[in-house]
Design a protein around this motif. Structure first.
Motif, PDB file in Angstrom:
ATOM      1  N   PHE A 198      -2.888   4.399  -1.287  1.00  0.00           N
ATOM      2  CA  PHE A 198      -2.193   3.840  -0.128  1.00  0.00           C
ATOM      3  C   PHE A 198      -3.169   3.577   1.010  1.00  0.00           C
ATOM      4  N   ASP A 199      -4.022   4.545   1.302  1.00  0.00           N
ATOM      5  CA  ASP A 199      -4.953   4.395   2.413  1.00  0.00           C
ATOM      6  C   ASP A 199      -5.909   3.232   2.169  1.00  0.00           C
ATOM      7  N   SER A 200      -6.402   3.115   0.957  1.00  0.00           N
ATOM      8  CA  SER A 200      -7.348   2.038   0.639  1.00  0.00           C
ATOM      9  C   SER A 200      -6.686   0.671   0.736  1.00  0.00           C
ATOM     10  N   LEU A 201      -5.497   0.542   0.146  1.00  0.00           N
ATOM     11  CA  LEU A 201      -4.823  -0.755   0.130  1.00  0.00           C
ATOM     12  C   LEU A 201      -4.344  -1.166   1.519  1.00  0.00           C
ATOM     13  N   LEU A 202      -3.626  -0.281   2.198  1.00  0.00           N
ATOM     14  CA  LEU A 202      -3.040  -0.662   3.478  1.00  0.00           C
ATOM     15  C   LEU A 202      -4.092  -0.915   4.540  1.00  0.00           C
ATOM     16  N   SER A 203      -5.184  -0.179   4.510  1.00  0.00           N
ATOM     17  CA  SER A 203      -6.246  -0.433   5.486  1.00  0.00           C
ATOM     18  C   SER A 203      -6.882  -1.794   5.231  1.00  0.00           C
ATOM     19  N   ALA A 212       6.349  -2.532   4.542  1.00  0.00           N
ATOM     20  CA  ALA A 212       6.054  -1.859   3.274  1.00  0.00           C
ATOM     21  C   ALA A 212       7.331  -1.343   2.629  1.00  0.00           C
ATOM     22  N   VAL A 213       7.467  -1.598   1.324  1.00  0.00           N
ATOM     23  CA  VAL A 213       8.605  -1.124   0.538  1.00  0.00           C
ATOM     24  C   VAL A 213       8.076  -0.163  -0.523  1.00  0.00           C
ATOM     25  N   LEU A 272       2.749   9.519   1.283  1.00  0.00           N
ATOM     26  CA  LEU A 272       2.936   8.069   1.320  1.00  0.00           C
ATOM     27  C   LEU A 272       3.499   7.588   2.656  1.00  0.00           C
ATOM     28  N   PRO A 273       4.576   8.193   3.170  1.00  0.00           N
ATOM     29  CA  PRO A 273       5.039   7.726   4.483  1.00  0.00           C
ATOM     30  C   PRO A 273       4.051   8.009   5.603  1.00  0.00           C
ATOM     31  N   ALA A 333       2.715   4.735   7.674  1.00  0.00           N
ATOM     32  CA  ALA A 333       3.044   4.613   9.101  1.00  0.00           C
ATOM     33  C   ALA A 333       1.821   4.302   9.952  1.00  0.00           C
ATOM     34  N   ARG A 334       0.634   4.603   9.445  1.00  0.00           N
ATOM     35  CA  ARG A 334      -0.595   4.300  10.202  1.00  0.00           C
ATOM     36  C   ARG A 334      -0.919   2.814  10.179  1.00  0.00           C
ATOM     37  N   TYR A 335      -0.456   2.108   9.167  1.00  0.00           N
ATOM     38  CA  TYR A 335      -0.868   0.716   8.994  1.00  0.00           C
ATOM     39  C   TYR A 335       0.287  -0.287   9.030  1.00  0.00           C
ATOM     40  N   ALA A 336       1.473   0.113   8.616  1.00  0.00           N
ATOM     41  CA  ALA A 336       2.601  -0.811   8.558  1.00  0.00           C
ATOM     42  C   ALA A 336       3.353  -0.825   9.890  1.00  0.00           C
TER      43      ALA A 336
END
Length: 599
Positions: free
Chosen positions: A377-382, A395-396, A411-412, A416-419
């Motif tokens: 999650f951290d890698s993708l969303l950043s 994000a879903v 995950l949440p 929440a840091r990126y979405a």
């Protein structure tokens, strides 16, 4: 392949420290039958197979079915032998002491299929995230260089071995199935095979005994901690490190957390060479510099030993470059040149991983990805935030039931840091109530963070696209954790559902239908000479009328497709120039592009 008999198999088990008991079948055709394969599912048994009786839910009826399918002998736990021998007395058996069945199954399968790993270069990849993407990168390189179908693959998404080709049930299959696939790849004369090696496969001996040409360790993070997986992080990490016990060459990511421990384990194993990689790491054998990210991909300079080449990937993210470095090392070890490596990386496609679906007006982008743990999650969303820094990110996702409970917090927290907004939904709840799982995820969100819970996943996706269309700016919708999976694991079994990829594709198509790609009629000041010059660049189905210095352009139903990259070519600044929306190439005249038209 030399013939293996049941008594010879018993000898091999003894040499491995397992003391078997041989039982001749009452009235069997042969007390020492020849074995030509192995199976642990009675529905997959072929004539000549050794059938393995395993699992807490195993029933004697399964053995009877295997005998009917012409299994010639069976392997079982010694404690189960009396019950099984009474049920099928005619079939010879080999029984092993309690606690040794899984390892005996792996050794027996390898022997029964003739040790195909000794005639086939096999690459094994483990890590908390990136295994699938890295495997597909290597497959893309090999297939691009040597022809489609040259490289076998065993992993989360699919299994292809030159004979069988279809969706996978487990990331790493049980040992009889694994060795069957390896034997198929050998017999099909594939140039190599890449397999994802899960922590469960290493812990429970699914991959035991496979001689890997290369064993790759991508990264490590917290995941799969539960009563039915790994008791704690040390158990999880230690299981993954076991890959270095069975490889001729070890490949290590210097950028990983705990890199020192990973490197030490690789150096302590039997590998004849340890090969390293990293981003901006000149001390590594393979490294990347000059990363340049965009919405449609990332470019970088690839350093491989003494050679250097520009390279690119069709999806963004520094983590994608890291995976590419590992794939590049493996490809070079398989005999491919750096030019072939760069060409193969540029055309990599991974089902359910970093799949992009873009609207024609580029205001809406859907991303489908299998990211399902904190590290992924951290890698993708950043990466998405970096590439789409002016867009609303929605994000879903959900979290699985019955295991990996840490994801309900992780995950949440990360999302929440990126979405900008989150829609919580169902994701393989198994025996748990998905509403309870979503409530636990809600508790991990910051107070007041914009979110909704929609338990029906298809409805949740639809809601995310509604939010995207009404947010007032460009939007990115992330459909996470399911990828190309077309089932939901519910309390009553697996239920077929539409994949996230199908849902994303349909949602973007619906958006495009409501927002036609041809611009609406527009009136813009333009002198007659400019209008005539612009008209010369148009196809016959586009009309440009000049009336008192005002142009009226009708919408075209055709699109110009750039031959180089497949992107759509559109006019810029009222036909002052033309630009490919995918690769960015721009020319004053349309005729300077090589393109085709498509309705």
């Amino acid at each position: 392949m030399d013939t293996l008999t049941l008594s010879q198999l018993a000898d091999e088990l003894r040499s491995a420290g397992i003391e078997p008991e041989l039982v001749a079948g009452a009235g069997a055709t042969s007390a020492d039958p020849a074995l030509t394969g192995a199976a642990c599912d009675s529905r997959a048994v072929r004539p000549g197979d050794l059938f393995v009786c395993k699992g807490a839910a195993f029933r004697p009826a399964f053995l009877a079915s295997a005998a009917e399918a012409c299994a010639v002998a069976y392997l079982c736990d010694a404690e189960k032998l009396p019950e099984l021998a009474a049920a099928v007395p005619a079939l010879p058996a080999i029984a092993v002491p309690a606690g040794q069945l899984r390892r005996a199954m792996a050794l027996a399968s390898a022997a029964a299929f003739g040790r195909p790993d000794r005639d086939l270069p096999i690459v094994g990849i483990t890590g908390t995230k990136g295994k699938t993407t890295c495997a597909y990168m290597l497959r893309s390189i090999v297939d691009h260089a040597r022809g489609a179908g040259s490289c076998g693959i065993i992993g989360t998404v699919e299994t292809y071995d030159g004979v069988e080709d279809g969706p996978s049930r487990n990331t790493t299959p049980e040992s009889p199935d694994l060795w069957r696939h390896l034997a198929n790849a050998r017999d099909a004369h594939l140039g190599g095979l890449v397999m994802e090696v899960s922590s469960q496969a290493l812990k429970y001996d699914r991959s035991y005994g496979v001689e890997l040409a290369l064993g790759c360790f991508l990264n490590i993070g917290l995941d799969h901690i539960s009563p039915v997986e790994h008791a704690d992080f040390d158990d999880y990490f230690g299981s993954k490190l076991r890959i270095f016990e069975q490889c001729r060459r070890a490949v290590v990511n210097l950028d990983s957390d705990h890199a020192d421990r990973i490197l030490a384990a690789a150096q302590a194993g039997p590998a004849e060479r340890v090969i390293t990689f990293g981003i901006e790491r000149p001390d590594a054998y393979a490294w990347a510099s000059g990363l340049r990210a965009g919405e449609t991909g990332i470019s970088f300079t690839l350093h491989l030993g003494d050679e250097t080449r520009p390279a690119s990937l069709p999806f963004p993210g520094d983590f994608s470059v890291s995976n590419a470095l590992c794939a590049a090392i493996c490809a070079e070890e398989l005999g491919l040149s750096i030019e072939q490596i760069v060409a193969g990386l540029a055309v990599t496609r991974v089902p359910g991983r970093m799949e992009f679906y873009r609207s024609a007006d580029e205001r809406l982008t859907a991303v489908v990805d299998y990211a399902h743990n904190r590290l992924a999650f951290d890698s993708l969303l950043s990466a998405i935030q970096k590439s789409f820094n002016d867009a609303e990110v929605i994000a879903v996702f959900g979290a699985v039931g019955g295991k990996a409970v840490e994801r309900r917090r992780d995950l949440p927290e990360v999302a929440a840091r990126y979405a900008d907004r989150i829609v919580l939904t169902t994701d393989d709840p198994w025996t748990e109530d998905p509403a309870d799982i979503c409530r636990q995820m809600e508790e991990a969100l910051p107070a007041g963070f914009p979110h909704e819970t929609v338990l029906d996943r298809e409805a949740a996706v639809a809601r995310a696209f509604e939010l995207a269309e009404t947010c007032g700016r460009r939007a990115v919708v992330l459909l996470l954790a399911k990828g190309s999976d077309d089932t939901q694991h519910m309390a009553d079994g697996y239920v077929h559902v539409e994949t996230d990829s199908e849902l994303a594709k349909r949602a973007v198509a619906t958006y495009d239908a409501a927002h036609p790609t041809g611009e609406p009629d527009e009136r813009t000041a333009m002198n007659d000479e400019d209008a005539r010059n612009a008209a010369a660049e148009l196809d016959d189905d586009e009309l440009l009328a000049v009336d008192g210095g005002t142009r009226i352009r009708t919408s075209s139903t055709k699109r110009r497709i750039h031959a180089k990259c497949g992107g759509v070519i559109r006019p810029v600044a009222f036909f002052a120039s033309w630009k490919c929306q995918k690769c960015g190439e721009q020319h004053d005249k349309l005729t300077e592009f090589r393109y085709t038209t498509r309705s």
